[in-house]
Design an enzyme around this catalytic site. Structure first.
Site, PDB file in Angstrom:
ATOM      1  CD  GLU A  43      46.113  26.092  37.564  1.00  0.00           C
ATOM      2  OE1 GLU A  43      45.638  26.357  38.690  1.00  0.00           O
ATOM      3  OE2 GLU A  43      46.959  25.189  37.380  1.00  0.00           O
ATOM      4  CG  PHE A 105      48.599  11.793  37.440  1.00  0.00           C
ATOM      5  CD1 PHE A 105      48.140  11.843  38.749  1.00  0.00           C
ATOM      6  CD2 PHE A 105      49.488  12.769  37.011  1.00  0.00           C
ATOM      7  CE1 PHE A 105      48.562  12.847  39.612  1.00  0.00           C
ATOM      8  CE2 PHE A 105      49.911  13.768  37.867  1.00  0.00           C
ATOM      9  CZ  PHE A 105      49.450  13.803  39.167  1.00  0.00           C
ATOM     10  CD  GLN A 106      48.067  16.671  37.409  1.00  0.00           C
ATOM     11  OE1 GLN A 106      48.730  16.902  36.416  1.00  0.00           O
ATOM     12  NE2 GLN A 106      48.207  17.342  38.554  1.00  0.00           N
ATOM     13  CE  LYS A 155      53.463  15.112  28.620  1.00  0.00           C
ATOM     14  NZ  LYS A 155      53.827  14.555  29.920  1.00  0.00           N
ATOM     15  CG  MET A 471      25.396  42.544  48.177  1.00  0.00           C
ATOM     16  SD  MET A 471      24.795  44.227  48.003  1.00  0.00           S
ATOM     17  CE  MET A 471      25.689  44.752  46.538  1.00  0.00           C
TER      18      MET A 471
END
Lengths: 559, 174
Positions: A43, A105-106, A155, A471
């Site tokens: 993502e 969940f999630q 959802k 760096m």
């Protein structure tokens, strides 16, 4: 209903990843062929692609992610866009509204996790709010000072059916745009620059965002004032212009820093004046009698430097209002510009060439980039990652066109370049796109090579491989007692084999004479291509202001 | 009073710094009612390094909107940053800085004391809410300083518990 709304907003690309809490949206995606969905591999890659897309064409793209880990993986990408004022719409799936707060969940508090890295965010628990929310989100993301807006949609709302209502008007009482330019104040600013003995203009990303390059050039030429840019402002003023000071800040050019530190009037336009620009704040531009600050975000006024003249306005409108009000220029102007020319001669950008005996036969990154920029012919888009590669790419940039240099300035997100270059190529298929990255940042998002290969995107990857976090290594050498702590990157993949494993051709280069032929091959090959340039591991970025010091104390490349 | 874990830092020293005004600002803020509003405002205050001295929230005259009264220390930022940063929050409709204005500022305190002899408190303007077997409950409203004095006075009556609101403010009539 969500997808219809996106079509209505003119969305072309969605970068996304499906999962449990956004499956209802994905179920209907195929019914909307106008919306092109790009399946990413992580993502974070989706957010950076949308970011690169928006920076390359100015339009916002949409990001899809599922709840919990999917949405949280966006955080770095949202932060990158937020810090650099890039418009983006992130649509995340959330667990059903009846499940919120039950540690389902999630489930995660996405609004809570992202509110510090978004311009605005919405949690949608009712279908009735959805059309208004999506319409508002696009308005807020793209107007004023742009930024990412996140819409977290439960959802059950995604599954609900409702009458299609097209919102016909916007009413956001807490969102006011600063469009109006105070003409008197603009006149005051113009006269302050004109009447200055030693004026300097610094231009930031805001100039590019408001497409004010032409107005800036007109103003600077009429006012006879030299112009430097911030890292994100590169392209706002032609580097080869006689009035150009090139890049400012703690890795800016010597003649720029000399000019800033000796200016009596300093005008800062479309920029935040952050610590990378000022170095030690108490010693920033110490001779300035009048600071002028132009920015569309009023909260920038006095956030870091308190201006004497402030214009809270779009950069283009402000400059347009100022130019006609420039009066007679100060008589000492010619002397000031001559002084700047002298500093330019005295403190040029320099590096040790690969064929110099001091290079010990090692390939120097600047030679690679100079070859790349020569091929880019003032029109290719160059996307840099973060670290030494970014500053080399910024300093050796030789364009006189805006909007062609893309990098993560404010957030400094390693791993930005590859997905952002992919996004930029989707946005501008007509343009050549070069991706410049170090090997450290490259492996952070290298999984997105799949996307470049799947869509056969003409993205040419210039990997500046110095076997270390360059760096970090340079800072450790110079500012942290010379202790090289975990900055050597061992056990890295063979990048040619890695590319081939993804189905993408690649070449390795470690000598100067191989640079040109390898670049020829990259340009001739259709689709993505990687060149693993094995550069000098000891190559450093110069000029640099030691940490905690003032801009006066910049170090130059050793002779 | 919400104590910040970070003590207020020294004020900003910008090159062109004009005189540093009082860092503690009193703001009257009109906000949209919504599940995210309070957390967005408190998150902003935390990440900007400001320090909340007091906060009170209640419904405003308009439906769907609340009025917040905030007393905020700007920390190491310049004082006007508090208002400017709050104005960036989309849920914030209007911010009025009433710090140096002529305002009525009222706080409410409700306290339970062991004593039944509360004539002294009533004389100061307290109202008796109830008297029970375990003591007396009183309320008092006033300027912050008067409320502070009142709370000190309570000590002499055997305080069991004190609940104190943050101030709410309104401009005085001209």
């Amino acid at each position: 209903m969500i997808l219809e709304a996106l079509e209505r907003e003119g969305v072309e690309y969605i970068f996304g990843y499906p999962g449990g809490a956004n499956l209802p949206i994905y179920q209907h995606l195929h019914e909307h062929p106008k919306l092109k969905h790009i399946l990413v591999r992580h993502e974070q890659g989706a957010a950076h692609m949308a970011d690169g897309y928006a920076r390359a064409c100015g339009k916002p793209a949409v990001v899809f992610a599922t709840s919990g880990p999917g949405a949280l993986n966006l955080v770095t990408g949202l932060c990158t866009a937020y810090m650099d004022s890039v418009p983006m719409i992130a649509i995340t799936g959330q667990v059903a509204s009846t499940q919120v707060g039950r540690d389902a969940f999630q489930e995660s508090d996405v609004i809570g996790a992202t509110s510090s890295v978004t311009k605005h965010s919405y949690l949608v628990t009712s279908i009735d709010d959805l059309p208004r929310v999506i319409h508002e989100a696009f308005h807020i993301a793209t107007t004023g000072r742009p930024g990412p807006v996140l819409i977290d949609i439960c959802k059950d709302v995604q599954q609900a059916d409702a009458e299609r209502v097209t919102p016909d008007r916007l009413e956001i009482p807490g969102y006011q745009l600063n469009g109006h330019v105070d003409l008197n104040r603009a006149g005051e600013a113009a006269q302050a620059i004109a009447g200055a003995e030693r004026p300097v203009i610094l231009a930031g990303h805001g100039v590019l965002l408001s497409r004010a390059e032409k107005e800036l050039k007109e103003f600077a030429e009429k006012a006879g004032a030299p112009v430097g840019t911030t890292l994100l402002g590169i392209g706002a003023f032609p580097v080869n212009h006689p009035l150009s000071l090139h890049m400012t800040g703690f890795m800016g050019t010597g003649w720029n820093l000399k000019a800033v530190q000796n200016a009596d009037v300093l005008m800062m336009v479309g920029m935040r004046v952050d610590d990378r620009v000022t170095a030690r704040l108490a010693d920033f531009a110490p001779k300035v009698k009048t600071f002028i600050h132009i920015d569309i975000d009023g909260s920038e006024m006095g956030k870091n430097v308190r201006p004497h003249i402030e214009l809270v306005a779009d950069a283009r409108n402000a400059l347009e209002a100022m130019t006609p009000q420039i009066g007679t220029l100060d008589a000492g102007r010619g002397q000031w510009l001559a002084q700047i020319d002298a500093w330019r001669e005295e403190h040029p950008l320099k590096y040790t060439r690969s064929n110099d005996s001091h290079s010990n036969g090692r390939l120097q990154p600047q030679d690679v980039l100079i070859d790349m920029y020569r091929r880019a012919r003032n029109e290719a888009i160059v996307v840099a990652d973060v670290g030494q590669n970014q500053i080399w790419a910024a300093l050796w940039w030789n364009y006189d066109q805006p909007g062609l240099f893309i990098n993560s300035g404010g957030a400094g997100t390693m791993g930005f370049a590859l997905p952002a270059a992919i996004g930029a190529k989707f946005a501008r298929p007509d343009k050549a796109v070069w991706c410049v990255a170090g090997e450290g940042g490259f492996v952070m998002t290298a999984q997105e090579l799949s996307v470049a290969v799947e869509h056969q995107l003409d993205v040419k990857i210039v990997l500046l491989n110095n076997f270390s976090l360059g760096m970090v290594r340079q800072f450790q050498d110079d500012f942290y007692g010379g202790v090289r702590s975990h900055s050597d990157l061992t056990h890295m993949p063979d990048f040619v084999k890695l590319s081939e494993a993804y189905g993408m051709p690649a070449i390795r280069v470690d000598k100067l004479e191989e640079v040109g032929p390898a670049m020829d091959t990259a340009e001739k090959t259709k689709g993505p291509f990687l060149i693993d340039f094995r550069i000098d591991p000891e190559a450093n970025v110069y000029p640099i202001v030691p940490l905690g010091k003032s801009l006066n104390d910049f170090w130059e490349a050793p002779n | 009073m919400i104590e910040s874990p970070h003590p207020p830092a020294a004020p900003a020293t910008s090159p062109a710094s004009r005189e540093v005004t009082n860092r503690v600002r009193v703001l009257s803020v009109l906000v949209e009612d919504g599940p995210n509003t309070l957390s967005k405002i408190s998150g902003l205050i935390r990440r900007k390094g400001f320090h909340v001295r007091s906060i009170s929230v209640g419904p405003s005259r308009e439906a769907g909107r609340s009025r917040m009264t905030l007393t905020v220390d700007a920390g190491h930022a310049e004082a006007d940053q508090v208002r400017k940063q709050l104005e960036r929050v989309v849920e914030v409709i209007e911010v009025e800085d009433v710090t140096s204005d002529d305002v009525h500022s009222r706080e409410l305190v409700v306290a339970k004391v062991k004593s039944f002899q509360v004539a002294g408190l009533v004389e100061r303007g307290a109202k008796v809410l109830d008297t029970g077997a375990d003591g007396t409950t009183v309320e008092f409203a006033g300027e912050g300083k008067d409320v502070g004095d009142f709370v000190n006075e309570l000590m002499r009556h055997g305080v069991v518990d004190v609940a104190r609101s943050g101030p709410v403010v309104m401009r005085r009539t001209a």
